[in-house]
Design a protein around this motif. Structure first.
Motif, PDB file in Angstrom:
ATOM      1  N   ALA A  40     124.223  74.572  66.807  1.00 39.74           N
ATOM      2  CA  ALA A  40     123.706  75.919  67.056  1.00 39.74           C
ATOM      3  C   ALA A  40     122.262  76.037  66.580  1.00 39.74           C
ATOM      4  CB  ALA A  40     124.588  76.945  66.344  1.00 39.74           C
ATOM      5  N   ALA A  41     121.934  75.372  65.462  1.00 39.60           N
ATOM      6  CA  ALA A  41     120.557  75.402  64.965  1.00 39.60           C
ATOM      7  C   ALA A  41     119.605  74.781  65.979  1.00 39.60           C
ATOM      8  CB  ALA A  41     120.479  74.669  63.623  1.00 39.60           C
ATOM      9  N   ARG A  42     120.003  73.662  66.556  1.00 39.49           N
ATOM     10  CA  ARG A  42     119.132  73.026  67.555  1.00 39.49           C
ATOM     11  C   ARG A  42     118.932  73.923  68.765  1.00 39.49           C
ATOM     12  NH1 ARG A  42     122.297  68.506  66.099  1.00 39.49           N
ATOM     13  NH2 ARG A  42     123.549  68.662  67.993  1.00 39.49           N
ATOM     14  N   GLU A  43     119.941  74.688  69.117  1.00 40.76           N
ATOM     15  CA  GLU A  43     119.833  75.568  70.276  1.00 40.76           C
ATOM     16  C   GLU A  43     118.731  76.610  70.116  1.00 40.76           C
ATOM     17  OE1 GLU A  43     123.705  77.230  70.686  1.00 40.76           O
ATOM     18  OE2 GLU A  43     124.605  75.402  71.522  1.00 40.76           O
ATOM     19  N   ILE A  44     118.452  77.012  68.877  1.00 39.54           N
ATOM     20  CA  ILE A  44     117.425  78.035  68.651  1.00 39.54           C
ATOM     21  C   ILE A  44     116.195  77.464  67.958  1.00 39.54           C
ATOM     22  CG2 ILE A  44     119.112  79.910  68.622  1.00 39.54           C
ATOM     23  CD1 ILE A  44     118.913  79.932  65.560  1.00 39.54           C
ATOM     24  N   GLY A  45     116.106  76.151  67.918  1.00 36.79           N
ATOM     25  CA  GLY A  45     114.912  75.512  67.363  1.00 36.79           C
ATOM     26  C   GLY A  45     114.853  75.481  65.851  1.00 36.79           C
ATOM     27  N   GLU A  46     115.992  75.651  65.174  1.00 36.67           N
ATOM     28  CA  GLU A  46     116.027  75.559  63.717  1.00 36.67           C
ATOM     29  C   GLU A  46     116.498  74.171  63.304  1.00 36.67           C
ATOM     30  OE1 GLU A  46     115.000  77.357  61.387  1.00 36.67           O
ATOM     31  OE2 GLU A  46     114.651  79.302  62.316  1.00 36.67           O
ATOM     32  N   ARG A  47     116.212  73.815  62.046  1.00 36.66           N
ATOM     33  CA  ARG A  47     116.722  72.568  61.476  1.00 36.66           C
ATOM     34  C   ARG A  47     117.389  72.883  60.159  1.00 36.66           C
ATOM     35  NH1 ARG A  47     112.892  67.227  61.961  1.00 36.66           N
ATOM     36  NH2 ARG A  47     113.260  66.800  64.160  1.00 36.66           N
ATOM     37  N   VAL A  48     118.685  72.680  60.099  1.00 37.17           N
ATOM     38  CA  VAL A  48     119.417  72.872  58.849  1.00 37.17           C
ATOM     39  C   VAL A  48     120.228  71.615  58.570  1.00 37.17           C
ATOM     40  CG1 VAL A  48     119.540  75.380  59.063  1.00 37.17           C
ATOM     41  CG2 VAL A  48     121.353  73.989  60.044  1.00 37.17           C
ATOM     42  N   SER A  49     120.328  71.262  57.296  1.00 44.61           N
ATOM     43  CA  SER A  49     121.044  70.036  56.920  1.00 44.61           C
ATOM     44  C   SER A  49     122.474  70.382  56.510  1.00 44.61           C
ATOM     45  CB  SER A  49     120.323  69.327  55.777  1.00 44.61           C
ATOM     46  OG  SER A  49     120.115  70.221  54.698  1.00 44.61           O
ATOM     47  N   CYS A  50     123.171  71.074  57.402  1.00 48.41           N
ATOM     48  CA  CYS A  50     124.509  71.561  57.082  1.00 48.41           C
ATOM     49  C   CYS A  50     125.514  70.411  57.074  1.00 48.41           C
ATOM     50  CB  CYS A  50     124.930  72.606  58.109  1.00 48.41           C
ATOM     51  SG  CYS A  50     126.455  73.469  57.684  1.00 48.41           S
ATOM     52  N   ASP A  51     126.381  70.387  56.078  1.00 49.63           N
ATOM     53  CA  ASP A  51     127.430  69.386  56.007  1.00 49.63           C
ATOM     54  C   ASP A  51     128.687  70.026  55.423  1.00 49.63           C
ATOM     55  OD1 ASP A  51     126.849  69.646  53.297  1.00 49.63           O
ATOM     56  OD2 ASP A  51     125.625  67.837  53.252  1.00 49.63           O
ATOM     57  N   ALA A  52     129.742  69.230  55.269  1.00 46.28           N
ATOM     58  CA  ALA A  52     131.011  69.772  54.807  1.00 46.28           C
ATOM     59  C   ALA A  52     130.889  70.404  53.428  1.00 46.28           C
ATOM     60  CB  ALA A  52     132.065  68.661  54.792  1.00 46.28           C
ATOM     61  N   ARG A  53     130.057  69.835  52.578  1.00 48.23           N
ATOM     62  CA  ARG A  53     129.914  70.382  51.223  1.00 48.23           C
ATOM     63  C   ARG A  53     129.286  71.767  51.263  1.00 48.23           C
ATOM     64  NH1 ARG A  53     129.981  67.745  46.300  1.00 48.23           N
ATOM     65  NH2 ARG A  53     129.119  68.903  44.557  1.00 48.23           N
ATOM     66  N   ASN A  67     119.977  81.330  53.157  1.00 46.36           N
ATOM     67  CA  ASN A  67     118.548  81.473  53.374  1.00 46.36           C
ATOM     68  C   ASN A  67     118.279  81.924  54.810  1.00 46.36           C
ATOM     69  OD1 ASN A  67     118.362  79.218  55.148  1.00 46.36           O
ATOM     70  ND2 ASN A  67     118.032  77.820  53.442  1.00 46.36           N
ATOM     71  N   TYR A  68     117.020  82.192  55.112  1.00 41.78           N
ATOM     72  CA  TYR A  68     116.693  82.799  56.394  1.00 41.78           C
ATOM     73  C   TYR A  68     117.038  81.904  57.572  1.00 41.78           C
ATOM     74  CZ  TYR A  68     114.184  86.425  53.827  1.00 41.78           C
ATOM     75  OH  TYR A  68     113.870  87.456  52.983  1.00 41.78           O
ATOM     76  N   ALA A  69     116.833  80.581  57.401  1.00 45.58           N
ATOM     77  CA  ALA A  69     117.137  79.673  58.507  1.00 45.58           C
ATOM     78  C   ALA A  69     118.622  79.703  58.835  1.00 45.58           C
ATOM     79  CB  ALA A  69     116.698  78.248  58.143  1.00 45.58           C
ATOM     80  N   TYR A  70     119.457  79.596  57.796  1.00 45.76           N
ATOM     81  CA  TYR A  70     120.895  79.649  58.026  1.00 45.76           C
ATOM     82  C   TYR A  70     121.318  81.020  58.559  1.00 45.76           C
ATOM     83  CZ  TYR A  70     122.258  75.147  56.045  1.00 45.76           C
ATOM     84  OH  TYR A  70     122.446  73.809  55.837  1.00 45.76           O
ATOM     85  N   GLU A  71     120.677  82.083  58.083  1.00 42.35           N
ATOM     86  CA  GLU A  71     121.010  83.420  58.590  1.00 42.35           C
ATOM     87  C   GLU A  71     120.802  83.486  60.101  1.00 42.35           C
ATOM     88  OE1 GLU A  71     119.528  88.078  58.207  1.00 42.35           O
ATOM     89  OE2 GLU A  71     118.757  86.556  56.835  1.00 42.35           O
ATOM     90  N   ARG A  72     119.657  82.964  60.569  1.00 38.10           N
ATOM     91  CA  ARG A  72     119.397  82.996  62.010  1.00 38.10           C
ATOM     92  C   ARG A  72     120.436  82.196  62.782  1.00 38.10           C
ATOM     93  NH1 ARG A  72     114.005  83.138  59.947  1.00 38.10           N
ATOM     94  NH2 ARG A  72     113.880  80.877  59.756  1.00 38.10           N
ATOM     95  N   VAL A  73     120.832  81.053  62.219  1.00 39.59           N
ATOM     96  CA  VAL A  73     121.828  80.212  62.898  1.00 39.59           C
ATOM     97  C   VAL A  73     123.182  80.921  62.953  1.00 39.59           C
ATOM     98  CG1 VAL A  73     123.085  78.029  62.826  1.00 39.59           C
ATOM     99  CG2 VAL A  73     120.647  78.083  62.267  1.00 39.59           C
ATOM    100  N   PHE A  74     123.624  81.474  61.825  1.00 43.77           N
ATOM    101  CA  PHE A  74     124.928  82.132  61.792  1.00 43.77           C
ATOM    102  C   PHE A  74     124.973  83.340  62.728  1.00 43.77           C
ATOM    103  CE2 PHE A  74     125.460  80.483  57.198  1.00 43.77           C
ATOM    104  CZ  PHE A  74     125.974  79.289  57.674  1.00 43.77           C
ATOM    105  N   LEU A  75     123.895  84.115  62.767  1.00 36.99           N
ATOM    106  CA  LEU A  75     123.881  85.283  63.648  1.00 36.99           C
ATOM    107  C   LEU A  75     123.818  84.869  65.117  1.00 36.99           C
ATOM    108  CD1 LEU A  75     121.567  87.765  61.683  1.00 36.99           C
ATOM    109  CD2 LEU A  75     124.059  87.520  61.624  1.00 36.99           C
TER     110      LEU A  75
END
Length: 487
Positions: A40-53, A67-75
């Motif tokens: 989903a981050a790639r779809e909106i041009g964001e980069r997040v290092s999300c993992d299981a942890r 943080n703001y990057a993750y907020e944009r991805v989640f929304l």
């Protein structure tokens, strides 16, 4: 290494689990859900290092507001919902009140103690978010931004680790708190995540020496002692994982003796604390190193030891990877039967799917890595046709986030094709690798490409081969360190 001294203290106020976010994950494992977040981050041009942890921390309530990057991805993932709908606290209720795991971490009590806020109330900023959205730290943000825009992998590593209080510095030990608390444990865990992310994108060569200093700081934290036993355990686990990460950077950049030392340090930490997961990880990397260093029998033994440690952990994917490590050792011994048996076992375990027990560090292990490691086994056995087929599959299946692995699998493909007698296709694959070397610095990949070039020299008249050889000869990247040849 010395063990931490633990003193009694008031227990941390426990965070409130984020049940709303857990419901959104549904039947997916944390690793599978993390993959959806990255997509989903790639779809909106964001980069997040999300993992299981990370998903686990959110669901446990450790991250009250992303943080703001993750907020944009989640929304983006859940349109029409607010942060509150997703189980988070509003930003205004937590902004600026949580501990920041940076160089300005408190010297006294652990952050959050006495403030009324639990530790980790706000997620540490990722690089892009830290640069763009932190009005409290303009100067540091500007330094980070300039470093990223003008520097290579080593510069990025230094800028990335500096805000964590684990950056290279002659006086770093002097800035450590008298007793390590939750902020220091969080900083250590974040350092591991960032090093892995940078390695995924840029390779190991520019990162290794920069990452060694945070490792020294981590063991200095252990020597300083911790405020409570749970924090001490977390610090030991983090230090062990950091030792493995730094060992891998040494391994991938050809510094085999350094890598062996770091892996042994991680193994000692695991044995000292009874951490079976860390022990399995250390033996896993030791097996891989032994194979690359030309000690295949040691690779088999280390892989088998890793499997013994991992069996109680409940992760079929981990056991699958460890079976592949064993297969690599058997291939190095030219034992085709042993190799094939281990490969069959690895594929069967992989087919059981992901589980909550899968370690965080295994986020790289999917269809692509399975195929890539199998390709290396067939290559070691001289079955170039099977090797090239699996290497092609690996390169095509790899998540674009793992730039280094795409280059690695494509280099494997080029070498296998060259030895199979398909020089034109090998040259085409080699050119694709050369195009990635501006982003990736890995002595392993450079050594593989040099071996391919030697095989292709007699075939200069074949289509594309002359172009590949000329461009490879003109490449001015770092000279490979350590053992050469394919792996």
């Amino acid at each position: 290494m010395t063990s931490s001294t633990v003193t009694s203290s008031q227990p941390d106020r426990p965070p409130r689990p984020n049940l709303a976010f857990r419901r959104l994950r549904g039947q997916r494992s944390p690793a599978e859900f993390a993959a959806l977040v990255r997509r989903a981050a790639r779809e909106i041009g964001e980069r997040v290092s999300c993992d299981a942890r990370y998903i686990g921390r959110v669901e446990a309530g450790e991250i009250r507001c992303p943080n703001y990057a993750y907020e944009r991805v989640f929304l983006h993932m859940f349109p029409g919902r607010t942060l509150t709908d997703l189980g988070f606290a509003s930003r205004s209720s937590v902004r600026g009140r949580a501990a920041r795991p940076d160089a300005a971490a408190p010297r006294g009590p652990a952050a959050g103690e006495g403030s009324g806020e639990p530790p980790g109330a706000v997620e540490p900023y990722d690089l892009r978010d830290h640069w763009q959205n932190d009005p409290l730290n303009h100067e540091e943000s500007d330094v980070l931004r300039r470093a990223f825009m003008t520097g290579g992998g080593a510069t990025v590593a230094a800028a990335t680790l500096a805000p964590l209080g684990l950056a290279p510095s002659a006086t770093a030990a002097d800035r450590l708190p008298p007793r390590a608390g939750v902020p220091e444990a969080m900083a250590l865990e974040e350092a591991v995540r960032r090093i892995r992310l940078l390695d995924d994108r840029h390779g190991a060569d520019g990162l290794y020496r920069r990452a060694a200093a945070p490792l020294r700081a981590a063991y200095a934290l252990l020597d300083a002692g911790a405020t409570r036993q749970t924090t001490a355990d977390r610090l030991h686990s983090g230090a062990g994982e950091l030792a493995i990460s730094v060992g891998w950077l040494a391994h991938d950049s050809g510094r085999f003796d350094d890598a062996r030392s770091h892996y042994a340090e991680a193994l000692a930490t695991a044995r000292m604390t009874g951490d079976a997961g860390l022990e399995a990880h250390a033996f896993c990397n030791t097996a891989f190193l032994a194979r690359d260093a030309g000690r295949p029998r040691e690779a088999v033994r280390a892989a088998q030891a890793a499997q013994r440690a991992a069996r109680p952990l409940g992760s079929s994917r981990l056991l699958s990877l460890l079976a592949l490590r064993e297969a690599g050792g058997w291939a190095g011994l030219a034992d085709r039967t042993g190799c094939e048996r281990a490969l069959v076992r690895a594929q069967a375990l992989f087919g059981r799917g992901r589980a909550d027990a899968d370690p965080e560090w295994m986020s790289f292990y999917g269809e692509a890595e399975l195929a890539g490691l199998e390709a290396q086994c067939w290559s070691a056995l001289g079955d170039w046709r099977r090797a090239s087929r699996q290497a092609r599959r690996a390169a095509q299946a790899q998540d674009p986030h793992f730039t280094r692995n795409i280059a690695l699998y494509t280099a494997e493909l080029a070498d296998d094709l060259a030895r199979e007698g398909r020089p034109d296709e090998a040259a085409e694959a080699g050119l694709r690798v050369l195009a990635l070397l501006d982003q990736v610095q890995s002595s392993r990949i450079q050594s593989m490409l040099a071996g391919t070039a030697r095989v292709l020299l007699p075939h200069r008249r074949a289509s594309g081969v002359a172009e590949f050889l000329d461009r490879h000869a003109a490449y001015k990247g770092p000279h490979p360190v350590g053992a050469g040849g394919t792996v």
